[in-house]
Design an enzyme around this catalytic site. Structure first.
Site, PDB file in Angstrom:
ATOM      1  N   ASN A 254       0.864  -1.191   0.000  1.00 53.01           N
ATOM      2  CA  ASN A 254       0.000   0.000   0.000  1.00 53.01           C
ATOM      3  C   ASN A 254       0.898   1.238   0.000  1.00 53.01           C
ATOM      4  OD1 ASN A 254      -1.889   1.983   0.443  1.00 53.01           O
ATOM      5  ND2 ASN A 254      -2.381   1.355   2.543  1.00 53.01           N
TER       6      ASN A 254
ATOM      7  N   LYS B 115       0.062   4.271  -0.295  1.00 55.67           N
ATOM      8  CA  LYS B 115      -0.628   5.438   0.290  1.00 55.67           C
ATOM      9  C   LYS B 115      -0.419   6.667  -0.594  1.00 55.67           C
ATOM     10  CE  LYS B 115      -0.244   3.265   4.777  1.00 55.67           C
ATOM     11  NZ  LYS B 115      -0.087   3.378   6.209  1.00 55.67           N
TER      12      LYS B 115
ATOM     13  N   HIS C 292      -9.563   0.905   5.655  1.00 59.33           N
ATOM     14  CA  HIS C 292      -8.239   1.133   6.247  1.00 59.33           C
ATOM     15  C   HIS C 292      -8.396   2.131   7.394  1.00 59.33           C
ATOM     16  CE1 HIS C 292      -4.130   2.460   6.793  1.00 59.33           C
ATOM     17  NE2 HIS C 292      -3.751   1.351   6.196  1.00 59.33           N
TER      18      HIS C 292
ATOM     19  N   GLU D 142      -6.778   4.602   8.288  1.00 56.83           N
ATOM     20  CA  GLU D 142      -6.622   6.019   7.912  1.00 56.83           C
ATOM     21  C   GLU D 142      -7.901   6.558   7.278  1.00 56.83           C
ATOM     22  OE1 GLU D 142      -2.973   5.452   5.721  1.00 56.83           O
ATOM     23  OE2 GLU D 142      -1.965   5.000   7.616  1.00 56.83           O
TER      24      GLU D 142
ATOM     25  N   GLU E 169      -5.153  -5.287  11.078  1.00 53.77           N
ATOM     26  CA  GLU E 169      -4.152  -4.239  11.247  1.00 53.77           C
ATOM     27  C   GLU E 169      -4.381  -3.521  12.575  1.00 53.77           C
ATOM     28  OE1 GLU E 169      -2.272  -2.856   7.376  1.00 53.77           O
ATOM     29  OE2 GLU E 169      -4.094  -1.697   7.614  1.00 53.77           O
TER      30      GLU E 169
ATOM     31  N   GLY F 169       2.593   2.099  10.902  1.00 51.78           N
ATOM     32  CA  GLY F 169       3.529   3.213  10.722  1.00 51.78           C
ATOM     33  C   GLY F 169       4.303   3.588  11.971  1.00 51.78           C
TER      34      GLY F 169
ATOM     35  N   SER G 176       3.599  -2.277  10.417  1.00 52.65           N
ATOM     36  CA  SER G 176       5.059  -2.297  10.582  1.00 52.65           C
ATOM     37  C   SER G 176       5.693  -3.635  10.198  1.00 52.65           C
ATOM     38  CB  SER G 176       5.437  -1.903  12.009  1.00 52.65           C
ATOM     39  OG  SER G 176       5.028  -0.580  12.267  1.00 52.65           O
TER      40      SER G 176
END
Ligand code: PGA
Length: 284
Positions: free
Chosen positions: A31, A33, A118, A120, A190, A196, A236
């Protein structure tokens, strides 16, 4: 080598699935992003063309470039078996929705996968569980396969309510979907505290959460679907922790953010996933 092992090896490249034995082909998804431009998208995609493991059928790889570069990347990879997907989609298929992109549009440019839910999107773009449910339903009007992301926040983890969180997300996100539709999706676990941050979940924690997810699917949609659905881990993932994670029986691949932005690292994760997956995905 026993007959049993020969039997397993014979079937390894066949994507073989029946009621007595099933094999979940590991999937690694990159991904990107909002981190690449046209040049870096093409150069990252080009790296994958040199990965010799990708000629094997027992590993699947997909990349999710930013939408403006989708067609360029897809064209570059047209003679490979690397899949190309999108990071997001709107729930309506067509109409006066300025700036939005529909599943029909993505389908028309050869999109293989699309991320849904996701963290985000859930937190920054305020997409709710109901939005995610509508998005999933719109995707099933096309040939695209959804990758549904679920996972708990740091606070939910500290409160030890991560299982309840996952259960609520799955129940609301999958509401009204048929068993056949659920069978076609990929789930990505996730944990938000791992995304991240460099703080990956340990293999024990990740495996236990994957098992919770698989058992929820088993309870609601039956054993055949639960045994065959692929559940990816994301948060990560690096070449350093991929080996331990992929050896877990219920981890069927990865959703990779930061490490997918480095061609060498991403190729290493793919190689490890293919080589170290061993027979953990075979179910007897
Ligand atoms: P990360 O991102 O690998 O950088 O943690 C994962 C993701 O957001 O899917």
């Amino acid at each position: 080598m026993s007959f049993f092992i020969v039997f397993l090896l014979f079937n390894m490249n066949q994507n073989y699935v029946n009621s007595t034995i099933s094999y979940r082909t590991p999937l690694v998804v990159g991904n990107w992003k909002m981190n690449t431009n046209l040049d870096t998208s093409l150069s990252l995609a080009n790296y994958l063309l040199y990965n010799k493991k990708l000629q094997f059928k027992d590993i699947e790889v997909a990349i999710l470039p930013p939408i403006p570069f989708f067609v360029n990347v897809k064209k570059l990879l047209k003679n490979s078996n690397i899949k190309v997907g999108a990071q997001n989609v709107f729930h309506q298929l067509q109409g006066p929705y300025t700036g939005k992109i529909s599943a029909l549009m993505l389908n028309s440019i050869g999109c293989d996968y699309v991320l849904v839910g996701h963290s985000e999107r859930r937190f920054i773009c305020k997409e709710t569980d109901d939005d995610i449910n509508m998005i999933l339903k719109s995707i099933y009007k096309t040939n695209i396969k959804p990758i549904l992301c679920i996972g708990e926040t740091k606070l939910e983890n500290e409160l030890n309510i991560q299982r309840e969180t996952i259960k609520i997300q799955l129940t609301k996100n999958l509401n009204g979907l048929t068993a056949k539709q659920v069978q076609q999706m990929i789930i990505a676990y996730e944990p938000i505290w791992a995304i991240g941050t460099g703080l990956s979940a340990s293999s024990q924690i990740a495996e236990s959460m994957h098992l919770v997810i698989r058992n929820l699917i088993r309870k609601n949609y039956g054993s055949e679907i639960a045994d065959n659905i692929r559940i990816l881990y994301g948060g990560s993932v690096t070449p350093e922790n991929a080996e331990e994670l992929i050896k877990c029986a219920d981890i069927d691949g990865f959703l990779v953010g930061s490490s997918s932005l480095n061609g060498d690292s991403f190729n290493k994760i793919i190689d490890i996933t293919r080589d170290e997956n061993n027979f953990s995905n075979y179910l007897l």
